[in-house]
Scaffold this motif. Structure first.
Motif, PDB file in Angstrom:
ATOM      1  N   ARG A  23       8.215  13.393  -4.786  1.00 40.32           N
ATOM      2  CA  ARG A  23       6.933  13.181  -4.725  1.00 40.32           C
ATOM      3  C   ARG A  23       6.141  12.364  -5.805  1.00 40.32           C
ATOM      4  O   ARG A  23       5.077  11.394  -5.123  1.00 40.32           O
ATOM      5  CB  ARG A  23       6.199  14.399  -4.577  1.00 40.32           C
ATOM      6  CG  ARG A  23       5.731  14.988  -6.050  1.00 40.32           C
ATOM      7  CD  ARG A  23       4.843  16.353  -5.910  1.00 40.32           C
ATOM      8  NE  ARG A  23       5.763  17.245  -5.182  1.00 40.32           N
ATOM      9  CZ  ARG A  23       5.007  18.633  -5.300  1.00 40.32           C
ATOM     10  NH1 ARG A  23       3.649  18.894  -5.374  1.00 40.32           N
ATOM     11  NH2 ARG A  23       5.735  19.434  -4.413  1.00 40.32           N
ATOM     12  N   PHE A  24       6.333  11.919  -6.778  1.00 37.94           N
ATOM     13  CA  PHE A  24       5.693  11.240  -7.713  1.00 37.94           C
ATOM     14  C   PHE A  24       6.207   9.811  -7.374  1.00 37.94           C
ATOM     15  O   PHE A  24       5.323   8.712  -7.562  1.00 37.94           O
ATOM     16  CB  PHE A  24       6.266  11.549  -9.292  1.00 37.94           C
ATOM     17  CG  PHE A  24       5.748  12.880  -9.509  1.00 37.94           C
ATOM     18  CD1 PHE A  24       4.557  13.268  -9.863  1.00 37.94           C
ATOM     19  CD2 PHE A  24       6.931  13.814  -9.793  1.00 37.94           C
ATOM     20  CE1 PHE A  24       4.194  14.469 -10.104  1.00 37.94           C
ATOM     21  CE2 PHE A  24       6.392  15.260 -10.174  1.00 37.94           C
ATOM     22  CZ  PHE A  24       5.102  15.572 -10.342  1.00 37.94           C
ATOM     23  N   ILE A  25       7.429   9.479  -7.234  1.00 38.17           N
ATOM     24  CA  ILE A  25       7.757   8.242  -6.676  1.00 38.17           C
ATOM     25  C   ILE A  25       6.820   7.698  -5.543  1.00 38.17           C
ATOM     26  O   ILE A  25       6.289   6.662  -5.137  1.00 38.17           O
ATOM     27  CB  ILE A  25       9.087   8.119  -6.427  1.00 38.17           C
ATOM     28  CG1 ILE A  25      10.050   8.038  -7.900  1.00 38.17           C
ATOM     29  CG2 ILE A  25       9.633   6.669  -5.889  1.00 38.17           C
ATOM     30  CD1 ILE A  25      11.291   8.050  -7.706  1.00 38.17           C
ATOM     31  N   ALA A  26       7.071   8.618  -4.431  1.00 35.88           N
ATOM     32  CA  ALA A  26       6.224   8.383  -3.110  1.00 35.88           C
ATOM     33  C   ALA A  26       4.831   8.093  -3.391  1.00 35.88           C
ATOM     34  O   ALA A  26       3.981   7.299  -2.759  1.00 35.88           O
ATOM     35  CB  ALA A  26       6.367   9.663  -2.293  1.00 35.88           C
ATOM     36  N   LEU A  27       3.920   9.108  -4.293  1.00 32.73           N
ATOM     37  CA  LEU A  27       2.842   8.637  -4.773  1.00 32.73           C
ATOM     38  C   LEU A  27       2.597   7.215  -5.260  1.00 32.73           C
ATOM     39  O   LEU A  27       1.480   6.607  -4.869  1.00 32.73           O
ATOM     40  CB  LEU A  27       2.216   9.811  -5.743  1.00 32.73           C
ATOM     41  CG  LEU A  27       1.552  11.023  -5.195  1.00 32.73           C
ATOM     42  CD1 LEU A  27       1.309  11.843  -6.282  1.00 32.73           C
ATOM     43  CD2 LEU A  27       0.153  10.584  -4.550  1.00 32.73           C
ATOM     44  N   GLY A  28       3.516   6.955  -6.117  1.00 31.42           N
ATOM     45  CA  GLY A  28       3.266   5.479  -6.696  1.00 31.42           C
ATOM     46  C   GLY A  28       3.602   4.422  -5.368  1.00 31.42           C
ATOM     47  O   GLY A  28       2.668   3.437  -5.883  1.00 31.42           O
ATOM     48  N   LEU A  29       4.202   4.560  -4.670  1.00 28.64           N
ATOM     49  CA  LEU A  29       4.651   3.677  -3.560  1.00 28.64           C
ATOM     50  C   LEU A  29       3.357   3.578  -2.759  1.00 28.64           C
ATOM     51  O   LEU A  29       2.825   2.710  -2.357  1.00 28.64           O
ATOM     52  CB  LEU A  29       5.582   3.911  -2.703  1.00 28.64           C
ATOM     53  CG  LEU A  29       6.927   3.841  -3.263  1.00 28.64           C
ATOM     54  CD1 LEU A  29       8.211   4.277  -2.371  1.00 28.64           C
ATOM     55  CD2 LEU A  29       7.422   2.341  -3.824  1.00 28.64           C
ATOM     56  N   ILE A  30       2.527   4.753  -2.515  1.00 27.30           N
ATOM     57  CA  ILE A  30       1.344   4.671  -1.871  1.00 27.30           C
ATOM     58  C   ILE A  30       0.205   4.251  -2.214  1.00 27.30           C
ATOM     59  O   ILE A  30      -0.805   3.437  -1.653  1.00 27.30           O
ATOM     60  CB  ILE A  30       1.088   6.320  -1.231  1.00 27.30           C
ATOM     61  CG1 ILE A  30       2.109   6.781  -0.473  1.00 27.30           C
ATOM     62  CG2 ILE A  30      -0.425   6.304  -0.920  1.00 27.30           C
ATOM     63  CD1 ILE A  30       1.967   8.332   0.025  1.00 27.30           C
TER      64      ILE A  30
END
Length: 425
Positions: free
Chosen positions: A311-318
């Motif tokens: 989720r942390f990588i996904a948040l960064g991409l968003i």
């Protein structure tokens, strides 16, 4: 295929100069007209059903209240109070500028309103006191981002209306992130005070602080009434907007600043601002309906989860995607465009919806002060009569400071959730 065609038409319209509010609606109309089996009656139905929302009534009310409070002389009172509190700290009027933006945010809820009201008063004063013109512009534009973060916030009203989240809880969630960003800006200004060119004021006495607090108190009380009333269940966000307008009218009449001529002007300006937002919402509703009907949010979430289940990588991409979008698309339009697509992705990763909302809003806001578009930076340059090219380099450190705050808010959810959790135990 349909979604790709929708985005293709949308991008072509943007390239030829069609405003984004019309581009969203027209691209959706083009798809629906050529869509077999879909009646054209869906166009007015979807357009008007998206606007038939009680929470959306809060938007014109908060816009009007902010305009009325601004003309009532409240900006001068807040500046005087901020000067009494922090004018003696290294950075002088730079610190006053940031603290004034923080307090004024509780009235306007708009970054543009902050720049217009505070910039017109403090930018000339900062230049007179030795601030480099470009430094004064940068501080004003950077601190204006606090407007839509500190409640009441028009962006939070929009996000809550589109997703069904509690607007009152969103207001609470914005308080601590706003304070964090303001604290970082003030700390950086203190550190770079000598380079910026500002000078300190004499330390205000206790009596001066009390006098200035008395003058600023009517403005400082308003956000407390709004948030307290919503969270206690006394009234809704829309009813809070009515209270804010009545409060602003009474205050303006009491101070003698509101008369029929200028009051009518602000009613008219608020109606125009509201109309532009509603046109964007209506067009976005058609756009989002096609996206949802084709299952694009689920496909996007599946594509992202196939890249990473973290989720942390996904948040960064968003966040990176939102920063890029905000660079080219006006804040309200960008938020309306992405919310229907991104909210399901946040849910798919199990991210708290309130935390995800605040991260989304701040990311889009930071994009709005990032070149090449940087509407807020351009507005501050126009007020100060400073070349846009001159402010780009000194702006970069302040951009980095706000970005550091956004990263902390993104990966430390308690910054966002502490106050809502504490008050709803």
């Amino acid at each position: 295929m349909t979604v790709l065609l929708l985005f293709a038409v949308f991008i072509v319209l943007l390239i030829i100069g069609v405003p984004i509010s019309f581009a969203m609606g027209l691209s959706a109309v083009a798809i629906i007209v050529g869509w077999p089996g879909v009646p054209l009656l869906i166009l007015p139905q979807r357009f008007f059903s998206s606007l038939d929302s009680f929470p959306l009534l809060a938007i014109p009310l908060f816009i009007l209240a902010g305009n009325l409070m601004n003309v009532s002389g409240i900006t001068h009172a807040i500046v005087r109070f901020a000067t009494a509190l922090v004018g003696h700290i290294r950075g002088g009027l730079g610190q006053v500028n940031i603290l004034t933006s923080l307090m004024f945010s509780g009235i306007s809820g708009s970054a543009a309103a902050d720049v217009a009201a505070i910039g017109s008063m403090l930018l000339p004063a900062m230049k007179r006191e030795g601030y480099k013109p470009e430094s004064a512009v940068v501080i004003t534009a950077a601190s204006a981002i606090l407007g839509p973060i500190i409640p009441p916030s028009l962006l939070m009203v929009l996000y809550g209306a589109m997703t069904g989240l509690s607007i009152g809880t969103l207001f609470l969630a914005g308080i601590l992130p706003g304070l964090v960003i303001a604290g970082l800006l003030m700390a950086f200004t203190w550190w770079k005070a000598d380079e910026l060119g500002g000078k300190r004021h004499e330390r205000a006495g206790f009596s001066e602080i009390l006098v200035s607090l008395k003058q600023a108190a009517p403005a400082l009380v308003l956000p407390l009434l709004i948030i307290g009333g919503i969270q206690s269940g006394i009234f809704t966000a829309t009813e809070a907007g009515i209270l804010a307008v009545i409060y602003a009218l009474i205050y303006g009449v009491f101070t003698g600043q509101l008369r029929f001529t200028n009051t009518w002007h602000f009613f008219r300006e608020s109606a125009i601002a509201t109309s532009s937002i509603l046109i964007i919402l209506g067009g976005a509703a058609l756009f989002s309906w096609i996206i949802a009907r084709e299952g694009f949010p689920a496909q996007l979430a599946a594509a992202l989860t196939s890249l990473t289940d973290n989720r942390f990588i996904a948040l960064g991409l968003i966040v990176v995607a939102l920063l890029a979008l905000g660079m080219f698309v006006e804040t309200i339009s960008a938020l309306i465009l992405v919310t229907p697509m991104l909210a399901p992705i946040g849910a798919a990763y199990g991210i708290d919806p309130i935390h995800f909302a605040i991260v989304t809003i701040i990311s889009v806001l930071l994009g709005s002060i990032t070149p090449p578009v940087a509407i807020i930076l351009l507005l501050a340059c126009r007020i100060a009569n400073v070349s846009y090219a001159r402010v780009l380099r000194p702006f970069l450190p302040y951009f980095g400071i706000i970005l550091a705050g956004l990263i902390a808010i993104t990966y430390l959810p308690q910054i966002t959730l502490f106050i809502p959790n504490f008050l709803t135990r």
